[in-house]
Design a protein around this motif. Structure first.
Motif, PDB file in Angstrom:
ATOM      1  N   VAL A  16     -30.598  44.252 -47.728  1.00  0.00           N
ATOM      2  CA  VAL A  16     -29.476  44.639 -46.880  1.00  0.00           C
ATOM      3  C   VAL A  16     -29.210  43.515 -45.883  1.00  0.00           C
ATOM      4  N   TYR A  17     -28.034  43.550 -45.262  1.00  0.00           N
ATOM      5  CA  TYR A  17     -27.591  42.424 -44.422  1.00  0.00           C
ATOM      6  C   TYR A  17     -27.085  42.928 -43.066  1.00  0.00           C
ATOM      7  N   ARG A  18     -27.453  42.240 -42.002  1.00  0.00           N
ATOM      8  CA  ARG A  18     -26.945  42.572 -40.663  1.00  0.00           C
ATOM      9  C   ARG A  18     -26.567  41.282 -39.949  1.00  0.00           C
ATOM     10  N   ARG A  19     -25.503  41.368 -39.148  1.00  0.00           N
ATOM     11  CA  ARG A  19     -25.070  40.208 -38.381  1.00  0.00           C
ATOM     12  C   ARG A  19     -25.958  40.106 -37.141  1.00  0.00           C
ATOM     13  N   ASP A  20     -27.179  39.650 -37.356  1.00  0.00           N
ATOM     14  CA  ASP A  20     -28.189  39.611 -36.308  1.00  0.00           C
ATOM     15  C   ASP A  20     -28.556  38.159 -36.058  1.00  0.00           C
ATOM     16  N   THR A  21     -28.948  37.811 -34.848  1.00  0.00           N
ATOM     17  CA  THR A  21     -29.441  36.473 -34.586  1.00  0.00           C
ATOM     18  C   THR A  21     -30.888  36.405 -35.071  1.00  0.00           C
ATOM     19  N   ASP A  22     -31.161  35.453 -35.971  1.00  0.00           N
ATOM     20  CA  ASP A  22     -32.513  35.355 -36.529  1.00  0.00           C
ATOM     21  C   ASP A  22     -33.525  34.986 -35.446  1.00  0.00           C
ATOM     22  N   ASP A  35     -12.169  46.170 -45.942  1.00  0.00           N
ATOM     23  CA  ASP A  35     -12.947  47.318 -46.419  1.00  0.00           C
ATOM     24  C   ASP A  35     -14.063  46.958 -47.405  1.00  0.00           C
ATOM     25  N   ILE A  36     -14.361  45.665 -47.511  1.00  0.00           N
ATOM     26  CA  ILE A  36     -15.500  45.231 -48.341  1.00  0.00           C
ATOM     27  C   ILE A  36     -16.484  44.510 -47.426  1.00  0.00           C
ATOM     28  N   LEU A  37     -17.763  44.836 -47.562  1.00  0.00           N
ATOM     29  CA  LEU A  37     -18.760  44.279 -46.655  1.00  0.00           C
ATOM     30  C   LEU A  37     -20.073  44.017 -47.396  1.00  0.00           C
ATOM     31  N   MET A  38     -20.992  43.302 -46.730  1.00  0.00           N
ATOM     32  CA  MET A  38     -22.352  43.178 -47.231  1.00  0.00           C
ATOM     33  C   MET A  38     -23.071  44.440 -46.754  1.00  0.00           C
ATOM     34  N   ARG A  39     -23.647  45.208 -47.664  1.00  0.00           N
ATOM     35  CA  ARG A  39     -24.208  46.499 -47.240  1.00  0.00           C
ATOM     36  C   ARG A  39     -25.231  46.309 -46.128  1.00  0.00           C
ATOM     37  N   THR A  40     -25.181  47.214 -45.133  1.00  0.00           N
ATOM     38  CA  THR A  40     -26.088  47.131 -43.987  1.00  0.00           C
ATOM     39  C   THR A  40     -27.318  48.004 -44.203  1.00  0.00           C
ATOM     40  N   GLN A  41     -27.307  48.771 -45.281  1.00  0.00           N
ATOM     41  CA  GLN A  41     -28.404  49.699 -45.575  1.00  0.00           C
ATOM     42  C   GLN A  41     -28.357  50.017 -47.065  1.00  0.00           C
ATOM     43  N   THR A  42     -29.455  50.566 -47.608  1.00  0.00           N
ATOM     44  CA  THR A  42     -29.433  50.964 -49.017  1.00  0.00           C
ATOM     45  C   THR A  42     -28.836  52.370 -49.176  1.00  0.00           C
ATOM     46  N   SER A  43     -28.520  53.030 -48.058  1.00  0.00           N
ATOM     47  CA  SER A  43     -27.990  54.403 -48.101  1.00  0.00           C
ATOM     48  C   SER A  43     -26.719  54.594 -48.929  1.00  0.00           C
ATOM     49  N   PRO A  44     -25.824  53.579 -49.057  1.00  0.00           N
ATOM     50  CA  PRO A  44     -24.656  53.827 -49.903  1.00  0.00           C
ATOM     51  C   PRO A  44     -25.024  54.307 -51.308  1.00  0.00           C
ATOM     52  N   MET A  45     -26.243  53.977 -51.772  1.00  0.00           N
ATOM     53  CA  MET A  45     -26.665  54.463 -53.091  1.00  0.00           C
ATOM     54  C   MET A  45     -26.862  55.978 -53.095  1.00  0.00           C
ATOM     55  N   GLN A  46     -27.101  56.564 -51.907  1.00  0.00           N
ATOM     56  CA  GLN A  46     -27.168  58.030 -51.816  1.00  0.00           C
ATOM     57  C   GLN A  46     -25.814  58.611 -52.193  1.00  0.00           C
ATOM     58  N   ALA A  47     -24.756  58.075 -51.544  1.00  0.00           N
ATOM     59  CA  ALA A  47     -23.407  58.592 -51.792  1.00  0.00           C
ATOM     60  C   ALA A  47     -22.993  58.356 -53.240  1.00  0.00           C
ATOM     61  N   ARG A  48     -23.264  57.129 -53.740  1.00  0.00           N
ATOM     62  CA  ARG A  48     -22.863  56.799 -55.117  1.00  0.00           C
ATOM     63  C   ARG A  48     -23.561  57.705 -56.134  1.00  0.00           C
ATOM     64  N   ASP A 103     -22.191  50.643 -34.195  1.00  0.00           N
ATOM     65  CA  ASP A 103     -22.648  49.493 -33.417  1.00  0.00           C
ATOM     66  C   ASP A 103     -24.118  49.181 -33.660  1.00  0.00           C
ATOM     67  N   MET A 104     -24.883  50.203 -34.159  1.00  0.00           N
ATOM     68  CA  MET A 104     -26.304  49.979 -34.435  1.00  0.00           C
ATOM     69  C   MET A 104     -26.455  48.998 -35.590  1.00  0.00           C
ATOM     70  N   GLN A 105     -25.400  48.812 -36.362  1.00  0.00           N
ATOM     71  CA  GLN A 105     -25.500  48.003 -37.570  1.00  0.00           C
ATOM     72  C   GLN A 105     -24.403  46.957 -37.582  1.00  0.00           C
ATOM     73  N   ASP A 106     -24.642  45.812 -36.937  1.00  0.00           N
ATOM     74  CA  ASP A 106     -23.643  44.749 -36.933  1.00  0.00           C
ATOM     75  C   ASP A 106     -23.431  44.260 -38.359  1.00  0.00           C
ATOM     76  N   THR A 107     -22.184  44.200 -38.752  1.00  0.00           N
ATOM     77  CA  THR A 107     -21.861  44.099 -40.171  1.00  0.00           C
ATOM     78  C   THR A 107     -21.159  42.792 -40.532  1.00  0.00           C
ATOM     79  N   GLU A 124     -16.719  49.745 -47.775  1.00  0.00           N
ATOM     80  CA  GLU A 124     -16.966  50.371 -46.473  1.00  0.00           C
ATOM     81  C   GLU A 124     -17.136  51.881 -46.626  1.00  0.00           C
ATOM     82  N   LYS A 125     -16.350  52.446 -47.548  1.00  0.00           N
ATOM     83  CA  LYS A 125     -16.386  53.889 -47.788  1.00  0.00           C
ATOM     84  C   LYS A 125     -17.812  54.389 -48.068  1.00  0.00           C
ATOM     85  N   TYR A 126     -18.535  53.684 -48.944  1.00  0.00           N
ATOM     86  CA  TYR A 126     -19.885  54.126 -49.300  1.00  0.00           C
ATOM     87  C   TYR A 126     -20.897  53.763 -48.228  1.00  0.00           C
ATOM     88  N   ASN A 127     -20.719  52.585 -47.601  1.00  0.00           N
ATOM     89  CA  ASN A 127     -21.693  52.133 -46.612  1.00  0.00           C
ATOM     90  C   ASN A 127     -21.621  52.968 -45.322  1.00  0.00           C
TER      91      ASN A 127
END
Ligand SMILES: [Zn+2]
Length: 224
Positions: free
Chosen positions: A74-80, A41-54, A31-35, A14-17
């Protein structure tokens, strides 16, 4: 152009995401990114941005500027539905150095647009909001279908929104241990699924993930 291509973990802290991308707990933009959370504190990344921080965290600026591209799922809890999928692709770009300006961002986006779509395509920038960039812009490209004249695909504007970008927020640099008074730069993110849907007239994003060989074969030049 000197970019390093880096991939990162899809199961992310979660820290990086969020935190290190300037999205503290209770930030409304989360809320823009349902996760999909796996633990607290562990999740499926919602964006590739954590690689910026890393990448920022590890980069040694005495060895030169940071220029990276990070593609991935990337993964979002969205209705397909035809335009939403619980998984999709992003391509992230980040450039950090001394004396980087928004003009560098625009020049880079124009170069990228010409390389991907061709020289006849132009871009325009519109003000927007992202937590990790300030200022932020949404980037439109000349509609590939009507070349700017206006049509149903571009809702008669002549433009199609293809990516988000901006100047990296000083908080993002600070949290990664980079001095924002010395270093700065830009980031951009684009969605290849959307590009492909527009370019090939794919009307349902789910088709990319169903592994129907009849659908997938049409993109494989070897089978044509
Ligand atoms: Zn159009």
């Amino acid at each position: 152009m000197g970019y390093e291509v880096l991939t990162g973990p899809e199961v992310e802290e979660e820290k990086y995401n969020f935190e290190m991308m300037n999205l503290p707990k209770d930030h409304p933009a989360r809320d823009m990114q349902d996760t999909f959370y796996l633990t607290n504190d562990i999740l499926m990344r919602t964006q590739t941005s954590p690689m910026q921080a890393r990448t920022l965290e590890k980069h040694d600026f005495s060895q030169g500027p940071l220029k990276m591209i990070s593609p991935g799922i990337v993964y979002r809890r969205d209705t397909d539905d035809p335009t939403h999928s619980h998984q999709f692709h992003q391509v992230e770009g980040l450039v950090i150095d001394e004396h980087i300006t928004m003009a560098d961002l625009k020049g880079t986006l124009i170069t990228m647009t010409h390389e991907i779509f061709g020289d006849k395509f132009d871009i325009r920038l519109r003000p927007s909001y992202f937590p990790f960039t300030e200022p932020s812009v949404e980037v439109d490209v000349t509609c590939f279908n009507c070349m700017g004249k206006g049509c149903d695909v571009c809702k008669h504007t002549g433009w199609i929104e293809v990516l988000g970008a901006g100047m990296v927020h000083p908080n993002v640099l600070k949290m990664a241990g980079v001095d924002p008074d010395v270093y700065g730069g830009f980031a951009f993110g684009l969605g290849p699924d959307r590009f492909a849907m527009l370019q090939y007239g794919v009307t349902d994003i789910r088709d990319f993930y169903l592994n129907d060989v009849r659908f997938l074969n049409q993109f494989d030049k070897r089978s044509n």
